[in-house]
Design an enzyme around this catalytic site. Structure first.
Site, mmCIF file in Angstrom:
data_model
loop_
_atom_site.group_PDB
_atom_site.id
_atom_site.type_symbol
_atom_site.label_atom_id
_atom_site.label_comp_id
_atom_site.label_asym_id
_atom_site.label_seq_id
_atom_site.Cartn_x
_atom_site.Cartn_y
_atom_site.Cartn_z
ATOM 1 N N GLN A 1 0.827 -1.200 0.000
ATOM 2 C CA GLN A 1 0.000 0.000 0.000
ATOM 3 C C GLN A 1 0.864 1.254 0.000
ATOM 4 O OE1 GLN A 1 -2.451 -2.084 3.381
ATOM 5 N NE2 GLN A 1 -3.420 -0.122 2.985
ATOM 6 N N ARG B 1 -6.130 7.058 16.840
ATOM 7 C CA ARG B 1 -7.451 7.006 16.211
ATOM 8 C C ARG B 1 -8.469 6.277 17.098
ATOM 9 N NH1 ARG B 1 -9.973 8.250 11.186
ATOM 10 N NH2 ARG B 1 -8.120 9.056 10.145
ATOM 11 N N GLU C 1 -13.016 2.669 5.069
ATOM 12 C CA GLU C 1 -13.015 2.156 6.434
ATOM 13 C C GLU C 1 -14.342 2.255 7.198
ATOM 14 O OE1 GLU C 1 -9.540 4.695 6.970
ATOM 15 O OE2 GLU C 1 -8.667 3.068 8.151
#
Lengths: 502, 778
Positions: free
Chosen positions: B209, B322, B725
């Site tokens: 990625q 997060r 997500e």
């Protein structure tokens, strides 16, 4: 005796005389042929990315089944047709036609791929469903896809593609020239013993029990392979060298299923897929347990004989068969003997099998009029999971009284084992008096001392084992399940069985 | 179950359409090339990793003689072979490519075999004799906490005086539960192939990625300039965060083998090795308390997350930040303390996983809502609603950002109606009263997910657009394709810009020599950022073409427009390809880069001040489940989802992301259980023991709809919203529904249950409830 493997690819016979006994079908496709449409996802027959379709003749009719090519040995392909995703649209024939296969077309239109890595396997799995020529419903599709993991789509578009394309009639070029393929497969079935290699290292696929018996007597250190759904992993995961392989898939006598009045006799080479229909006549729960063994791919190659012979403590069929009081026939040379299946399992990893002796058939008694049967599998995931525990109950009833009980559990000990004390405790119990069940339920603690592992803890195994006994008694006492408010299972509900009404 | 596009803009020709994934046809034909399918250059060698059976300690003796003399072995690599820096970490410098002196977890790579075949390399790797002077491992979060071991310092958000407020609140609740980790289980395992070139140059195909990070890691390892290394990735067979930082090690080892032997070298991890050697979603021990009034409205929240980071920092800073950013999910906390401890353990270093810590934060907030509802005997949905962010005064998050684009009141009300929530609640209550063993549960949970990298500098993207003289267009950008349809969306944007058909736009492999210095494709930001960069590149070329046409045809620039593969120039129309020909003849450049930096992001981690997100994505999910109280088995019966993607760039692809993300989240919370033994060795390292959802696990009744949006209020690419997500967290509704079903056994009692809700965890919770019920009754 033939010294080469022959199979069909893209409609033509391929003949190979250089086949390593441990060479997998997937390695052949990717490394030797360079056909890279088929993917390796796990190397243990669990994810289905390597699924290919195998064509063979069943009662003279061409049948396609999906298998996991990563754990199929190349030699086992003898006499079969191999169809991969490349053949559907990238082979010389497919390129000429330029058309997508109907299942590919449906997958495309329904947005059935994201990363695309599982897709070739899914396409091939659906290809075989397409060729089953049934009007596939959601359950059938779920079953067909249980062995094809997809991590991206959440399956919905794939299921929609299957619902749309697998509607009962196969009308592709494979169906069009099925006759030619059938003829070629018939020609390949030459009834010759197959032996490639030398005395120290070989792949053999005898065509008769006699050759099998004599070969195994001569080479008791050889590994007998039926579906390779277990042995395949010895090669791909344990990286073992298995110099001598004897494949029993070509022994006709071992492929028989005999449905007698009081019993069913299953040859050791019969796959789950082929045994299911006949065994299902014993009880719907038998069918449900077989449905949940492995995946479509695993059941297409795996055999009941193999599941027994490898002695796994977590095998799903042995507890079921022990509760049914199945008997096993073992053969060595020209001699054979019969034993109770439960006596075959001596200890963890140890079976009552002498050197050079192999499992040839299994006799499974049917239920008597006054007998009822229940069986349950508990696993983290419903489909394609190895059981944390498996319970099978066969009760003999005199009205609402239990007169005999035969109970077997898998996953509760080193071997599939009967709950001897609990069986005794159940005798005389009145199904109409649930308050009398508790003693028998608690007796399970005396029968078993389960272990903890990655599938479940010892505590859970014991508590769930008790729960399943309660469930069985409850269901049988109810006679009918699925009555309003009396549903007893989250999946696999039984059809109402009036005969069992107490 | 076919989905119709609910969002079709009249002003666009390509954007907003259900275009197929650019590789869809290649996927179903099996002709899409993954790295293992690329024809190997002659003489390509293959690598396999070797590791010790121990978990941690000093390497006393490393005997590789049997490995070296095994058939087919060409070289055996150890740390000594690395000419430059032995590190493949994303930032902190604490992840060794090959262990040197010590090992920190079971599965850490100590050496790599280079052989003429994959199988020979794997077989040889098992012949090593590694002696470790073992030290007792820290396996669990609790082990790490006890030794005060951490990979990074703790981090805290504090607003008001939560402890005092909780004490003085009408009601208090104290609870602890454990949130499980998750294996990515991308279908294509980790893989890379390195091809040595001129003058020490290295071309590396990597399933990553983050091609730029792979490039940098290799350059650093070999002690050469970044400019000498090119990393290419055409597509990945799934990634989900697992190839953000942790693809680098295998690419580095391939490059090292190519460097040492001078031959192309490929490394494909066997599935078991992949699962043992690469990190997972962080599992966390969560302890929390809250105060609330009699209507269920929160007064204050105090929560701590103890996160198992494993043996190194990896991306644990961002991931755990997060968790904190989403510990509020959709709810206003009048006062709060949110603490995150980044615990070190002797297990594989945990890493990014779709949601990047957010799911752990949200599953906590949803458990809190369920617990309050149970305590008050209220419907959990009413407790959720009363706590939603609201107007001025109830719109500030625990990290100080205002929630200004909230649509949850409307969205949740809509789903409440379309899912028939209230009636089904009654039906379920009736069912539970009558059913002796099976119990049903229902939940409707919201999601609010912040979009942008919380690490500010990652919010930038580049693109490169070439228009060829025949009118065909090639697009390249910094984002990678892992199945999410990014390439398709970006191609749609470029086709839209030039007014040409999508099949005139060819999107090519992500490659660091085309677009340099890229961010990872992560944080759901792929199309937001790369779409915008590509649009700008296309705009530059388009402006040049307009200028040219204006000059050639003597018309005003305003009278020139692009549509249907044609260019309208005043009253006349010319083919797009004709204008591009003319541009070449007139010496006008048909190539341009484009660049985008996400605006309005001001987050300062030190001062805990500013705005970390450009906007929020919203959604909600209603789930119904049935549990078996005798066995703990659970079945998901029905799921209704309503999700906000702004104005969709491609509804079919967005629906695919929502469904797939939801099912992945469901797996995380139900069947996917990572089991480590007491030595910290992973026991579930293959699909035979680690169970991701299969076809029959998805709800039989599965209704997924896009929210009819007027568009993102921020100026994002065609007013769309990120979708990668957020849908994962819709699955908290499954866990809440399970909790709801168990809670029916003993009203008023909050079930103790950890995630995932495996049969074992459910049965344990059920039996605990029954015990508590008996005690309460006695």
């Amino acid at each position: 005796m033939r010294q080469s493997v022959k199979f069909l690819r893209d409609g033509e016979v391929v003949e190979l005389d250089n086949v390593d006994p441990n060479e997998t079908l997937l390695d052949y496709l990717r490394l030797r042929e360079g056909s890279c449409g088929t993917k390796e996802g796990c190397g243990e027959g669990d994810c289905g990315a390597c699924s290919v379709a195998i064509g063979s003749l069943k009662d003279g009719k061409l049948e396609y089944q999906a298998v996991n090519s990563c754990i199929q040995l190349l030699g086992m392909m003898d006499g079969k047709e191999i169809i991969t995703v490349d053949d559907l649209s990238d082979s010389s024939q497919a390129r000429r036609s330029g058309e997508l296969h109907p299942v590919q077309d449906a997958m495309l239109r329904h947005h059935g791929s994201q990363c695309g890595f599982c897709t070739p396997g899914i396409v091939m799995s659906l290809f075989t469903l397409y060729h089953a020529e049934i009007e596939a419903d959601r359950n059938t599709i779920n079953d067909q896809l249980a062995g094809n993991l997809c991590r991206c789509t959440g399956y919905r578009p794939i299921i929609d593609a299957a619902l749309e394309s697998c509607t009962g009639k196969a009308e592709d070029r494979f169906r069009e020239d099925a006759k030619a393929r059938t003829t070629k497969l018939n020609e390949l079935d030459d009834k010759e013993d197959l032996f490639i290699g030398n005395e120290a290292k070989f792949f053999a696929a005898p065509a008769s029990t006699e050759t099998l018996a004599s070969l195994y007597e001569k080479h008791p250190d050889a590994v007998i392979v039926a579906g390779a759904t277990d042995v395949g992993l010895w090669i791909t995961k344990q990286l073992r060298d298995l110099p001598k392989i004897i494949h029993i898939g070509r022994v006709t006598e071992l492929q028989n299923i005999i449905d007698n009045k009081g019993e069913i006799i299953i040859g050791a080479g019969v796959t789950y897929a082929h045994a299911k229909e006949t065994l299902a006549t014993i009880d719907p729960d038998v069918a449900e347990i077989i449905r949940r063994i492995g995946s479509t791919q695993v059941r297409a190659s795996g055999t009941i004989g193999g599941n027994i012979a490898n002695g796994s403590p977590i095998g799903d069929s042995p507890p079921l068969l022990i509760a049914l009081n199945a008997r096993l026939t073992l053969q060595k040379g020209t001699q054979s003997r019969e034993i109770d299946l439960e006596n075959f399992f001596i200890d963890y990893g140890k079976q009552d099998r002498k050197e050079g002796e192999f499992v040839s058939k299994i006799r499974v008694p049917k239920l008597a009029e006054n007998e009822v049967f229940r069986s349950y599998k508990i696993s983290k995931r419903f489909d394609q999971d190895i059981s944390a525990l498996l319970a099978a109950f066969r009760l003999t009833l005199d009205n609402s009284k239990i007169t005999q009980a035969r109970i077997a559990y898998g996953g509760m000990a080193g071997t599939p084992k009967r709950a001897e004390l609990t069986q005794k405790a159940l005798i005389g119990i009145d199904l109409n008096a649930p308050e009398t069940w508790e003693n028998a339920v608690q007796t399970l603690e005396q029968d078993f001392t389960p272990l903890s592992d990655m599938r479940a803890s010892a505590d859970y195994r014991m508590e769930a084992a008790k729960g399943l006994l309660i469930k069985a008694l409850h269901e049988i006492s109810n006679g009918k399940v699925d009555q309003q408010g009396k549903q007893t299972r989250v999946i696999g509900a039984r059809a109402n069985d009036v005969r069992e009404a107490v | 179950m076919l989905h119709k596009s609910p969002v079709t803009s009249t002003s666009t020709a390509t954007v907003g359409k259900d275009n197929k994934h650019d590789s869809a046809e290649r996927h179903i034909k099996g002709t899409a090339l993954y790295i293992d399918d690329i024809r190997e250059p002659q003489g390509t060698l293959h690598l396999a990793p070797g590791y010790a059976q121990a978990t941690c300690g000093k390497i006393k003796n490393l005997d590789l003689s049997a490995v070296r003399s095994a058939p087919g072995v060409v070289a055996v690599l150890t740390a000594k072979d690395i000419p430059g820096v032995n590190d493949c970490s994303p930032a902190m410098g604490d992840d060794m490519i090959l262990a040197d002196g010590h090992i920190l977890f079971h599965g850490q790579v100590v050496f790599a075999v280079v052989a003429t075949s994959h199988l020979e390399a794997r077989k040889a790797a098992r012949l090593a004799k590694i002696e470790i002077e073992e030290t007792p491992p820290m396996v669990t979060v609790e082990d790490g906490l006890e030794k005060d071991a951490s990979v990074l310092p703790p981090y805290e958000f504090l607003t008001g005086s939560p402890d005092e407020i909780i004490k003085s609140s009408p009601n208090q609740i104290v609870d602890s539960f454990h949130i499980g980790g998750q294996e990515h289980f991308y279908l294509e395992g980790q893989i890379a192939m390195a091809i040595p070139g001129d003058d020490g140059e290295m071309l590396v195909h990597s399933s990553t990625q983050h091609p730029t990070e792979v490039q940098h890691t290799i350059a650093k390892m070999l002690g050469i300039q970044d400019a000498a290394v090119v990393c290419e990735c055409r597509r990945m067979g799934g990634a989900f965060g697992g190839k953000e930082s942790q693809a680098a090690q295998w690419a580095a080892l391939s490059a090292l083998a190519a460097y040492v032997t001078g031959r192309p070298a490929k490394m494909r991890l066997d599935r078991d090795d992949d699962m043992i050697m690469t990190g997972k979603r962080h599992d966390q021990a969560c302890h929390w308390q809250a105060g609330y009034d009699d209507q269920g409205k929160l007064t204050a929240v105090n929560v701590e997350f103890n996160s198992r980071c494993g043996c190194s920092a990896d991306l644990s800073l961002g991931v755990n930040d997060r968790t904190m950013f989403h510990a509020d999910n959709s709810y206003y906390y009048p006062a709060s303390r949110i603490l995150s401890r980044r615990v070190m353990t002797n297990t594989v270093s945990n890493t990014a996983f779709r949601g990047f810590g957010g799911p752990q934060g949200m599953v906590f907030s949803e458990r809190m809502m369920d617990a309050i509802a149970i305590k008050l005997g209220m419907d959990p949905l009413d407790v959720r609603k009363i706590n939603f962010y609201g107007d001025e005064g109830r719109d500030v998050t625990p990290f100080g950002m205002k929630v200004q684009d909230n649509i949850l009141d409307e969205l949740v009300s809509k789903l409440e109606n379309t899912s028939d929530y209230r009636n089904r609640r009654k039906e379920i209550d009736a069912f539970n009263k009558k059913s002796p063993f099976l119990k049903k549960g229902l939940a409707l949970n919201p999601v609010k997910f912040g979009i942008s990298f919380t690490l500010k500098h990652l919010n930038q993207a580049g693109a490169l657009v070439h228009v060829y003289t025949d009118g065909s267009v090639q697009v390249n950008h910094g984002g990678t394709e892992m199945g999410q349809g990014l390439y398709t969306k970006v191609a749609q944007v470029v086709a839209e810009e030039f007014g040409i058909d999508l099949d005139h736009v060819r999107i090519t492999a992500t490659k660091t020599d085309k677009v340099p210095n890229t961010a990872p494709t992560a944080a759901s930001s792929g199309s937001d950022m790369n779409g915008m960069a590509a649009k700008r590149a296309a705009e530059t070329i388009k402006e040049r073409l307009i200028e040219l046409a204006s000059k050639l045809y003597q018309v005003d620039k305003e009278a020139i427009s692009f549509a249907h593969n044609k260019v309208k120039v005043g009253e006349q129309e010319i083919a797009f390809a004709e204008l591009t020909q003319q541009a070449f003849l007139e010496r006008v450049s048909l190539s341009s880069t484009g660049y985008y930096a996400t605006p309005h992001i001001t987050w300062d981690r030190e001062t805990k001040d500013g705005r970390p997100f450009l906007y929020f994505a919203y959604g909600a999910c209603c789930a119904e489940v049935t549990i078996d109280t005798l066995t703990g088995e659970m079945k998901v019966d029905r799921v209704d989802i309503l999700h906000d993607v702004g104005k969709s760039l491609n509804p079919a692809i967005d629906i695919g992301q929502i469904e797939g993300g939801f099912v992945q989240g469901m797996g995380w919370l139900t069947t996917e259980e990572l089991v480590y033994d007491d030595q910290g060795r992973l026991r579930t390292h293959a699909p035979s023991t680690y169970k991701i959802p299969t076809a029959s696990d998805i709800p039989e009744d599965f209704r997924v709809k896009l929210w009819k949006s007027n568009g993102n209020r921020e100026d994002t690419i065609y007013r769309s919203k990120a979708v990668g997500e957020p849908p994962v967290m819709l699955a908290t509704a499954i866990f809440s529904a399970v909790t709801n079903a168990i809670a029916s056994l003993s009203p008023g009692q909050v079930p103790q249950i950890n995630t995932p809700a495996t049969p074992e965890n459910i049965l344990r919770s059920v039996q605990d409830m029954k015990k508590r019920d008996r005690k309460a009754g006695a």
